[in-house]
Design an enzyme around this catalytic site. Structure first.
Site, PDB file in Angstrom:
ATOM      1  N   PHE A  40      46.908  29.042  49.109  1.00  0.00           N
ATOM      2  CA  PHE A  40      46.324  28.123  48.495  1.00  0.00           C
ATOM      3  C   PHE A  40      46.752  27.747  47.062  1.00  0.00           C
ATOM      4  O   PHE A  40      47.018  28.319  46.225  1.00  0.00           O
ATOM      5  CB  PHE A  40      44.988  28.598  48.128  1.00  0.00           C
ATOM      6  CG  PHE A  40      43.530  27.896  47.741  1.00  0.00           C
ATOM      7  CD1 PHE A  40      43.007  26.976  48.794  1.00  0.00           C
ATOM      8  CD2 PHE A  40      43.481  27.640  46.624  1.00  0.00           C
ATOM      9  CE1 PHE A  40      42.088  26.039  48.326  1.00  0.00           C
ATOM     10  CE2 PHE A  40      42.516  26.647  46.011  1.00  0.00           C
ATOM     11  CZ  PHE A  40      41.777  25.976  46.944  1.00  0.00           C
ATOM     12  N   GLY A  96      45.412  24.515  35.191  1.00  0.00           N
ATOM     13  CA  GLY A  96      44.792  25.666  35.665  1.00  0.00           C
ATOM     14  C   GLY A  96      43.362  25.572  35.630  1.00  0.00           C
ATOM     15  O   GLY A  96      42.625  25.046  36.744  1.00  0.00           O
ATOM     16  N   TRP A 101      52.296  29.865  40.077  1.00  0.00           N
ATOM     17  CA  TRP A 101      51.305  31.082  40.458  1.00  0.00           C
ATOM     18  C   TRP A 101      50.652  31.325  41.598  1.00  0.00           C
ATOM     19  O   TRP A 101      49.653  31.534  41.736  1.00  0.00           O
ATOM     20  CB  TRP A 101      50.294  31.512  39.202  1.00  0.00           C
ATOM     21  CG  TRP A 101      50.127  30.941  38.014  1.00  0.00           C
ATOM     22  CD1 TRP A 101      49.770  29.795  37.590  1.00  0.00           C
ATOM     23  CD2 TRP A 101      50.802  31.420  37.056  1.00  0.00           C
ATOM     24  NE1 TRP A 101      49.998  29.660  36.365  1.00  0.00           N
ATOM     25  CE2 TRP A 101      50.861  30.859  35.819  1.00  0.00           C
ATOM     26  CE3 TRP A 101      52.023  32.518  37.000  1.00  0.00           C
ATOM     27  CZ2 TRP A 101      51.270  31.075  34.652  1.00  0.00           C
ATOM     28  CZ3 TRP A 101      52.372  32.949  35.664  1.00  0.00           C
ATOM     29  CH2 TRP A 101      52.219  32.222  34.520  1.00  0.00           C
ATOM     30  N   GLN A 157      29.634  66.336  27.469  1.00  0.00           N
ATOM     31  CA  GLN A 157      28.680  65.268  27.874  1.00  0.00           C
ATOM     32  C   GLN A 157      29.120  63.903  27.589  1.00  0.00           C
ATOM     33  O   GLN A 157      28.898  63.250  28.238  1.00  0.00           O
ATOM     34  CB  GLN A 157      27.356  65.436  26.569  1.00  0.00           C
ATOM     35  CG  GLN A 157      26.333  64.613  27.352  1.00  0.00           C
ATOM     36  CD  GLN A 157      24.990  64.828  26.178  1.00  0.00           C
ATOM     37  OE1 GLN A 157      25.311  64.657  25.067  1.00  0.00           O
ATOM     38  NE2 GLN A 157      24.037  65.191  26.815  1.00  0.00           N
ATOM     39  N   ILE A 197      40.028  59.054  30.378  1.00  0.00           N
ATOM     40  CA  ILE A 197      39.661  60.656  31.035  1.00  0.00           C
ATOM     41  C   ILE A 197      40.820  61.309  31.568  1.00  0.00           C
ATOM     42  O   ILE A 197      40.723  62.659  31.493  1.00  0.00           O
ATOM     43  CB  ILE A 197      38.344  60.316  32.203  1.00  0.00           C
ATOM     44  CG1 ILE A 197      37.207  59.808  31.589  1.00  0.00           C
ATOM     45  CG2 ILE A 197      38.264  61.608  33.006  1.00  0.00           C
ATOM     46  CD1 ILE A 197      35.797  59.507  32.425  1.00  0.00           C
ATOM     47  N   GLU A 222      41.285  32.732  40.143  1.00  0.00           N
ATOM     48  CA  GLU A 222      39.974  31.896  41.017  1.00  0.00           C
ATOM     49  C   GLU A 222      38.966  31.805  40.052  1.00  0.00           C
ATOM     50  O   GLU A 222      37.766  31.872  40.176  1.00  0.00           O
ATOM     51  CB  GLU A 222      39.808  32.909  42.220  1.00  0.00           C
ATOM     52  CG  GLU A 222      40.885  32.726  43.167  1.00  0.00           C
ATOM     53  CD  GLU A 222      40.484  33.238  44.641  1.00  0.00           C
ATOM     54  OE1 GLU A 222      39.215  33.076  45.024  1.00  0.00           O
ATOM     55  OE2 GLU A 222      41.342  33.759  45.411  1.00  0.00           O
ATOM     56  N   THR A 255      38.802  31.831  35.619  1.00  0.00           N
ATOM     57  CA  THR A 255      38.677  32.836  34.530  1.00  0.00           C
ATOM     58  C   THR A 255      37.162  33.371  34.080  1.00  0.00           C
ATOM     59  O   THR A 255      36.381  32.582  34.484  1.00  0.00           O
ATOM     60  CB  THR A 255      39.266  32.453  33.023  1.00  0.00           C
ATOM     61  OG1 THR A 255      38.634  31.226  32.587  1.00  0.00           O
ATOM     62  CG2 THR A 255      40.913  32.114  33.451  1.00  0.00           C
TER      63      THR A 255
HETATM   64  C1  LIG Z   1      48.861  36.545  39.718  1.00  0.00           C
HETATM   65  C2  LIG Z   1      48.269  35.223  39.789  1.00  0.00           C
HETATM   66  C3  LIG Z   1      47.932  34.740  41.191  1.00  0.00           C
HETATM   67  C4  LIG Z   1      47.495  33.501  41.061  1.00  0.00           C
HETATM   68  N1  LIG Z   1      47.475  32.904  42.439  1.00  0.00           N
HETATM   69  C5  LIG Z   1      47.042  31.589  42.530  1.00  0.00           C
HETATM   70  C6  LIG Z   1      46.857  31.076  43.625  1.00  0.00           C
HETATM   71  O1  LIG Z   1      47.074  31.634  44.719  1.00  0.00           O
HETATM   72  N2  LIG Z   1      46.690  29.570  43.861  1.00  0.00           N
HETATM   73  C7  LIG Z   1      46.411  29.025  42.853  1.00  0.00           C
HETATM   74  O2  LIG Z   1      46.188  27.774  42.810  1.00  0.00           O
HETATM   75  N3  LIG Z   1      46.371  29.608  41.468  1.00  0.00           N
HETATM   76  C8  LIG Z   1      46.584  30.849  41.586  1.00  0.00           C
HETATM   77  N4  LIG Z   1      46.667  31.575  39.891  1.00  0.00           N
HETATM   78  C9  LIG Z   1      46.333  30.562  38.955  1.00  0.00           C
HETATM   79  C10 LIG Z   1      44.980  30.974  38.423  1.00  0.00           C
HETATM   80  O3  LIG Z   1      43.994  30.750  39.066  1.00  0.00           O
HETATM   81  C11 LIG Z   1      45.101  30.359  37.026  1.00  0.00           C
HETATM   82  O4  LIG Z   1      46.104  31.188  36.034  1.00  0.00           O
HETATM   83  C12 LIG Z   1      43.769  30.491  36.237  1.00  0.00           C
HETATM   84  O5  LIG Z   1      42.786  29.523  36.881  1.00  0.00           O
HETATM   85  C13 LIG Z   1      43.714  29.868  34.856  1.00  0.00           C
HETATM   86  O6  LIG Z   1      44.463  28.795  34.593  1.00  0.00           O
HETATM   87  P1  LIG Z   1      45.685  28.797  33.481  1.00  0.00           P
HETATM   88  O7  LIG Z   1      46.618  30.059  33.710  1.00  0.00           O
HETATM   89  O8  LIG Z   1      46.215  27.397  33.393  1.00  0.00           O
HETATM   90  O9  LIG Z   1      44.831  29.219  32.041  1.00  0.00           O
HETATM   91  P2  LIG Z   1      44.226  27.917  31.066  1.00  0.00           P
HETATM   92  O10 LIG Z   1      43.331  27.110  32.142  1.00  0.00           O
HETATM   93  O11 LIG Z   1      45.422  27.206  30.265  1.00  0.00           O
HETATM   94  O12 LIG Z   1      43.392  29.041  30.167  1.00  0.00           O
HETATM   95  C14 LIG Z   1      43.693  29.408  29.102  1.00  0.00           C
HETATM   96  C15 LIG Z   1      42.683  30.061  28.460  1.00  0.00           C
HETATM   97  O13 LIG Z   1      41.784  29.286  28.167  1.00  0.00           O
HETATM   98  C16 LIG Z   1      40.569  29.586  28.634  1.00  0.00           C
HETATM   99  N5  LIG Z   1      39.738  28.146  28.819  1.00  0.00           N
HETATM  100  C17 LIG Z   1      40.204  27.080  29.559  1.00  0.00           C
HETATM  101  N6  LIG Z   1      39.273  25.962  29.613  1.00  0.00           N
HETATM  102  C18 LIG Z   1      38.181  26.622  28.996  1.00  0.00           C
HETATM  103  C19 LIG Z   1      37.189  25.921  28.594  1.00  0.00           C
HETATM  104  N7  LIG Z   1      36.674  24.862  29.167  1.00  0.00           N
HETATM  105  N8  LIG Z   1      36.324  26.793  27.714  1.00  0.00           N
HETATM  106  C20 LIG Z   1      36.635  27.860  27.448  1.00  0.00           C
HETATM  107  N9  LIG Z   1      37.557  28.659  27.644  1.00  0.00           N
HETATM  108  C21 LIG Z   1      38.500  27.790  28.545  1.00  0.00           C
HETATM  109  C22 LIG Z   1      40.643  30.113  29.800  1.00  0.00           C
HETATM  110  O14 LIG Z   1      39.651  30.954  30.212  1.00  0.00           O
HETATM  111  C23 LIG Z   1      41.939  31.072  29.407  1.00  0.00           C
HETATM  112  O15 LIG Z   1      41.311  32.240  28.584  1.00  0.00           O
HETATM  113  C24 LIG Z   1      47.184  32.950  40.082  1.00  0.00           C
HETATM  114  C25 LIG Z   1      47.541  33.337  38.800  1.00  0.00           C
HETATM  115  C26 LIG Z   1      48.157  34.395  38.566  1.00  0.00           C
HETATM  116  C27 LIG Z   1      48.273  35.303  37.231  1.00  0.00           C
END
Ligand SMILES: Cc1cc2nc3c(=O)[nH]c(=O)nc-3n(C[C@H](O)[C@H](O)[C@H](O)COP(=O)(O)OP(=O)(O)OC[C@H]3O[C@@H](n4cnc5c(N)ncnc54)[C@H](O)[C@@H]3O)c2cc1C
Length: 384
Positions: free
Chosen positions: A128, A136, A161, A284, A342, A368, A370
């Site tokens: 996907f 992202g 990714w 405990q 632990i 999928e 954050t």
């Molecule tokens: C191992 C791995 C597998 C993956 N597999 C897939 C895949 O199969 N297909 C696919 O399409 N993607 C995939 N991804 C991508 C993944 O879904 C994205 O990394 C994720 O959605 C975050 O996007 P980004 O890395 O660009 O972070 P960013 O969007 O740049 O976010 C950076 C930080 O800012 C925060 N942030 C962003 N916007 C806001 C907001 N409005 N308010 C508050 N906080 C915010 C985020 O929560 C995060 O902490 C994968 C990623 C990894 C690492």
């Protein structure tokens, strides 16, 4: 309300549990260390019908419910989250997306072999492709373009990714067709990996789920026939968001499994390990850690099952899916960290498995959607 599982659901759970222990546990440390994709395990899971669990039998699937899927995901994730993420992407994102929104031709041509997970004797799974280097959480900023040329589209751009990036034969790709229309100009396409102009980038060297093959994928002037667009023109963003809603149940269940795997190991270790003349479980503070783990895990399990039940009843599961994902993933991170604690020094070395589970847990708070994005979804839902 009925909290009892059916005999079929319990049989699926047992089959997944046996499979994970017999087929995934051997070699899990080595696969993690060498970043080796668990191809043999996925092939066997396909033979057992775990790659298209919720797909109707007429399209090659096992026709199971989402509760069974949660139970299977938990059992597999207890042992190897690199296997379970592959299962989750193929089931929740690829097969679900095609079964729900694909045309009859697309279902015949692509969904059927993807649900079986095998075509012509070879592994046949999907990926996907939504995320990009610059898109992202903000998935509306798609830079991958699909230019409409009448009877086909021309695809250009880079996706980042991508889980199953190299092992998949079929990609569901989200791309911008009409930037002037914003997210309403986005489409989703079925693209075959071996088409001209598709290039798989290097494998990412990751903290956790190291067996899962995560790659960037680039597209250069890739010709995509019009019949490979999923849904009506401009449906792509909605397709991605609706599909990810189901995906969250899969990742929440993965997190649940990682947490319960770590808990089972910590519980067993606390009975064996002696300190100050008695098993550490007699202290405990260890008992309370285990009690908190068991409580949080049970809550996470109930969240996952509720979201799955709502999905099976065709109810809106946006809120429960996001709650399940944020709670289960935070439970996984906390539980695995405490499980390492632990185990003391032994928790810090690979042979005891808990350090891997701790590294694997982290991704469940990121992909999928954050944890921050889940909280946005939850607050939108409760504040409306
Ligand atoms: C191992 C791995 C597998 C993956 N597999 C897939 C895949 O199969 N297909 C696919 O399409 N993607 C995939 N991804 C991508 C993944 O879904 C994205 O990394 C994720 O959605 C975050 O996007 P980004 O890395 O660009 O972070 P960013 O969007 O740049 O976010 C950076 C930080 O800012 C925060 N942030 C962003 N916007 C806001 C907001 N409005 N308010 C508050 N906080 C915010 C985020 O929560 C995060 O902490 C994968 C990623 C990894 C690492």
């Amino acid at each position: 309300m009925n909290f009892e599982f059916t005999e079929e659901q319990l049989a699926v759970k047992q089959a997944a549990r046996d499979f994970a222990r017999q087929e995934c546990l051997p070699g899990v440390i080595e696969r993690d260390e060498l970043q080796r994709f668990p191809k043999e395990q996925i092939y066997k899971l396909a033979e057992l019908g775990f790659m298209g669990m919720m797909v109707k039998p007429e399209y090659g699937g096992s026709g199971m419910d989402t509760i069974s899927y949660v139970l299977a995901m938990e059992e597999i994730s207890k042992i190897d989250a690199s296997v379970s993420v592959c299962v989750s992407v193929n089931n929740s994102l690829v097969c679900y997306g095609l079964q729900e929104y694909g045309s009859e031709e697309q279902k015949q041509k692509y969904l059927t072999p993807l649900a079986q997970g095998i075509k012509d004797g070879e592994l046949y799974i999907g990926a996907f492709l939504l995320s990009e280097p610059e898109a992202g959480s903000d998935a509306t900023s798609q830079r991958t373009t699909a230019e409409d040329k009448g009877d086909h589209y021309v695809l250009n751009g880079i996706k980042n990714w991508i889980t199953n990036g190299n092992s998949a034969s079929v990609y569901l790709v989200i791309a911008q067709t009409d930037p002037a229309k914003g997210h309403k100009g986005i489409n989703a396409f079925i693209v075959e990996k071996n088409w001209p102009g598709v290039t798989v980038g290097a494998k990412e060297n990751k903290l956790g789920i190291r067996g899962s093959d995560t790659h960037s994928i680039s597209f250069q002037d890739v010709i995509v026939p019009k019949e490979n667009r999923i849904g009506a023109d401009g449906f792509g963003f909605k397709f991605a968001m609706k599909t990810l809603e189901g995906g969250r149940i899969g990742i929440a269940s993965q997190a649940l499994g990682i947490a319960s795997g770590a808990y089972e190991l910590a519980l067993a270790y606390s009975k064996e390990r002696k300190a100050f003349g008695q098993p550490i479980m007699n202290h405990q503070i260890i008992q309370f850690k285990l009690a908190d783990m068991a409580t949080k895990i049970e809550a996470a399990r109930l969240f996952c099952l509720k979201a799955a039940w709502e999905k099976d009843q065709h109810l809106d599961y946006t809120l429960s899916g996001s709650m399940a994902k944020v709670f289960a993933s935070e439970t996984a991170m906390w539980t695995t960290t405490e499980a390492v604690q632990i185990h003391g020094g032994y928790g810090y070395v690979k042979e005891f498995h808990v350090e891997r589970l701790m590294r694997d847990a982290k991704i469940t708070q990121i992909y999928e959607g954050t944890s921050e994005i889940q909280r946005i979804v939850i607050s939108r839902s409760i504040l409306k």
